[in-house]
Design a protein around this motif. Structure first.
Motif, PDB file in Angstrom:
ATOM      1  N   TYR A 140       1.011  -0.636  -0.179  1.00  0.00           N
ATOM      2  CA  TYR A 140       0.184   0.521  -0.239  1.00  0.00           C
ATOM      3  C   TYR A 140       0.916   1.154   0.184  1.00  0.00           C
ATOM      4  O   TYR A 140       2.028   1.654   0.912  1.00  0.00           O
ATOM      5  CB  TYR A 140      -0.469   0.061   1.262  1.00  0.00           C
ATOM      6  N   VAL A 142       1.094   5.326  -0.514  1.00  0.00           N
ATOM      7  CA  VAL A 142       0.519   7.289  -0.897  1.00  0.00           C
ATOM      8  C   VAL A 142       1.563   7.334  -1.821  1.00  0.00           C
ATOM      9  O   VAL A 142       2.812   7.764  -1.375  1.00  0.00           O
ATOM     10  CB  VAL A 142       0.577   8.330   0.708  1.00  0.00           C
ATOM     11  N   THR A 148      -2.460   7.709 -12.490  1.00  0.00           N
ATOM     12  CA  THR A 148      -3.990   7.219 -14.101  1.00  0.00           C
ATOM     13  C   THR A 148      -3.814   5.785 -14.488  1.00  0.00           C
ATOM     14  O   THR A 148      -2.441   5.515 -13.796  1.00  0.00           O
ATOM     15  CB  THR A 148      -3.876   8.369 -15.047  1.00  0.00           C
ATOM     16  N   ILE A 174      -5.539   1.608  -8.203  1.00  0.00           N
ATOM     17  CA  ILE A 174      -5.637   3.313  -7.713  1.00  0.00           C
ATOM     18  C   ILE A 174      -6.599   2.984  -6.710  1.00  0.00           C
ATOM     19  O   ILE A 174      -7.706   2.461  -6.681  1.00  0.00           O
ATOM     20  CB  ILE A 174      -5.945   4.045  -8.867  1.00  0.00           C
ATOM     21  N   LEU A 175      -6.120   3.269  -6.092  1.00  0.00           N
ATOM     22  CA  LEU A 175      -7.555   3.603  -4.508  1.00  0.00           C
ATOM     23  C   LEU A 175      -7.647   4.506  -4.503  1.00  0.00           C
ATOM     24  O   LEU A 175      -9.109   4.613  -4.561  1.00  0.00           O
ATOM     25  CB  LEU A 175      -6.772   2.894  -3.403  1.00  0.00           C
ATOM     26  N   ARG A 176      -7.545   5.909  -4.436  1.00  0.00           N
ATOM     27  CA  ARG A 176      -7.642   7.009  -4.341  1.00  0.00           C
ATOM     28  C   ARG A 176      -7.108   8.317  -5.424  1.00  0.00           C
ATOM     29  O   ARG A 176      -5.561   8.093  -5.483  1.00  0.00           O
ATOM     30  CB  ARG A 176      -8.025   7.437  -3.194  1.00  0.00           C
ATOM     31  N   GLN A 177      -7.734   8.188  -6.196  1.00  0.00           N
ATOM     32  CA  GLN A 177      -6.298  10.000  -7.197  1.00  0.00           C
ATOM     33  C   GLN A 177      -7.018  11.059  -6.589  1.00  0.00           C
ATOM     34  O   GLN A 177      -7.600  11.640  -5.678  1.00  0.00           O
ATOM     35  CB  GLN A 177      -7.234   9.861  -8.620  1.00  0.00           C
ATOM     36  N   GLY A 178      -5.549  11.657  -7.545  1.00  0.00           N
ATOM     37  CA  GLY A 178      -5.684  13.037  -6.370  1.00  0.00           C
ATOM     38  C   GLY A 178      -4.365  13.706  -6.728  1.00  0.00           C
ATOM     39  O   GLY A 178      -3.250  13.380  -7.203  1.00  0.00           O
ATOM     40  N   GLU A 180      -2.310  13.636  -4.131  1.00  0.00           N
ATOM     41  CA  GLU A 180      -2.145  12.514  -3.170  1.00  0.00           C
ATOM     42  C   GLU A 180      -3.243  11.554  -4.080  1.00  0.00           C
ATOM     43  O   GLU A 180      -3.596  11.275  -3.654  1.00  0.00           O
ATOM     44  CB  GLU A 180      -1.597  12.918  -1.751  1.00  0.00           C
ATOM     45  N   SER A 181      -2.276  10.621  -4.014  1.00  0.00           N
ATOM     46  CA  SER A 181      -2.419   9.230  -4.608  1.00  0.00           C
ATOM     47  C   SER A 181      -2.267   8.201  -3.927  1.00  0.00           C
ATOM     48  O   SER A 181      -1.707   7.837  -3.308  1.00  0.00           O
ATOM     49  CB  SER A 181      -2.681   8.940  -6.046  1.00  0.00           C
ATOM     50  N   GLU A 182      -3.291   7.206  -3.571  1.00  0.00           N
ATOM     51  CA  GLU A 182      -3.635   6.301  -2.568  1.00  0.00           C
ATOM     52  C   GLU A 182      -3.415   4.922  -3.510  1.00  0.00           C
ATOM     53  O   GLU A 182      -4.304   4.652  -4.143  1.00  0.00           O
ATOM     54  CB  GLU A 182      -4.560   5.856  -1.680  1.00  0.00           C
ATOM     55  N   VAL A 183      -2.380   3.203  -3.458  1.00  0.00           N
ATOM     56  CA  VAL A 183      -2.327   2.679  -4.453  1.00  0.00           C
ATOM     57  C   VAL A 183      -2.041   1.378  -3.883  1.00  0.00           C
ATOM     58  O   VAL A 183      -1.928   1.390  -2.399  1.00  0.00           O
ATOM     59  CB  VAL A 183      -1.686   2.931  -5.791  1.00  0.00           C
TER      60      VAL A 183
END
Length: 256
Positions: A140, A142, A148, A174-178, A180-183
């Motif tokens: 996991y 950050v 993308t 991809i868990l969260r895009q922005g 700052e992304s979480e993958v």
């Protein structure tokens, strides 16, 4: 697991983490150690672990040769057995486990945390770390930057690191895009700082990294950073049963 050769009683008890040789000699002198129902009178008595019945302070001794521990490695601790200046993962264990001389299977960066297997089973460690096995490791992370689908495809094809090495195909979720992304990322090899270097290859920076799985072994969510537990018999069996390459067919075919 029974040993194949006889061992000195004091050496065996020390190996099991029951004290120093001096402390164990005192236990024996005080007749607090029994072998096959009789007080052991000699620290140098040779016993056959797994066959001779040994009691210490009235409690039966269950001999085992290997120890298998799941550690939730905290950040700031080295994945090593010793270091002159920094705290190492073995320092997190009590004496009864350190007596087995466990070592970390693989490494996690000092600033990374998560799943780390500690054992003294060299055969299993070799099996898990063998490049031929392609044992998957899932992290996991950050990431600073927008991750993308272009990155997902790049990782699926394998990216070129700063030294020119092209990685094996990897699974990026991809868990969260922005900004700052979480993958979650699953890789099938273990190059130096690989996860960080893979994201650097696509212009992004990892700011937090935690390993959550290694092969069939998944980090116990009940373990807080710095905590550990013994593996279950089922978990050990799954690790010992790992077979050669289990890369997903679509990923394997993506390698150029």
């Amino acid at each position: 697991m029974a040993a194949k050769e006889r061992q000195r009683l004091d050496k065996l008890l020390a190996h099991m983490g029951l004290g120093t040789r001096k402390e164990i000699k005192k236990l024996i002198k005080e007749k607090r150690v029994q072998v096959n129902g009789r007080p052991a009178g000699d620290p140098g008595l040779h016993v056959l672990p797994g066959r001779d019945y040994i009691e210490v302070n009235g409690e039966p001794l269950e001999y085992r040769q290997y120890v298998y521990l799941m550690l939730n490695k905290p950040q700031g601790v080295l994945s090593a057995t010793e270091d002159r200046f920094a705290k190492v993962v073995v320092d997190l264990l009590p004496p009864q486990y350190r007596a087995f001389h466990p070592f970390p299977v693989g490494r996690l960066d000092k600033d990374a945390g998560g799943l780390l297997l500690l054992t003294n089973d060299g055969k299993l460690a070799h099996q898990l770390l063998s490049p031929k096995k392609h044992v998957p490791k899932t992290y996991y992370a950050v990431v600073c930057g927008m991750v993308t689908e272009i990155d997902v495809e790049a990782f699926r094809q394998g990216v070129i690191l700063d030294d020119g090495y092209r990685t094996m195909p990897a699974e990026l979720k991809i868990l969260r895009q922005g900004l700052e992304s979480e993958v979650e990322l699953t890789i099938y090899e273990g190059k130096y700082h690989q996860v960080k270097r893979m994201f650097a290859a696509v212009g992004k920076k990892v700011t937090y990294l935690k390993r959550i799985a290694m092969g069939p072994l998944v980090l116990d969510e009940q373990l807080k950073p710095g905590e550990y537990r013994e593996l279950t018999a089922e978990e050990i069996g799954k690790l010992q049963g790992i077979n050669p390459p289990t890369l997903p067919p679509d990923l394997f075919s993506a390698k150029i």
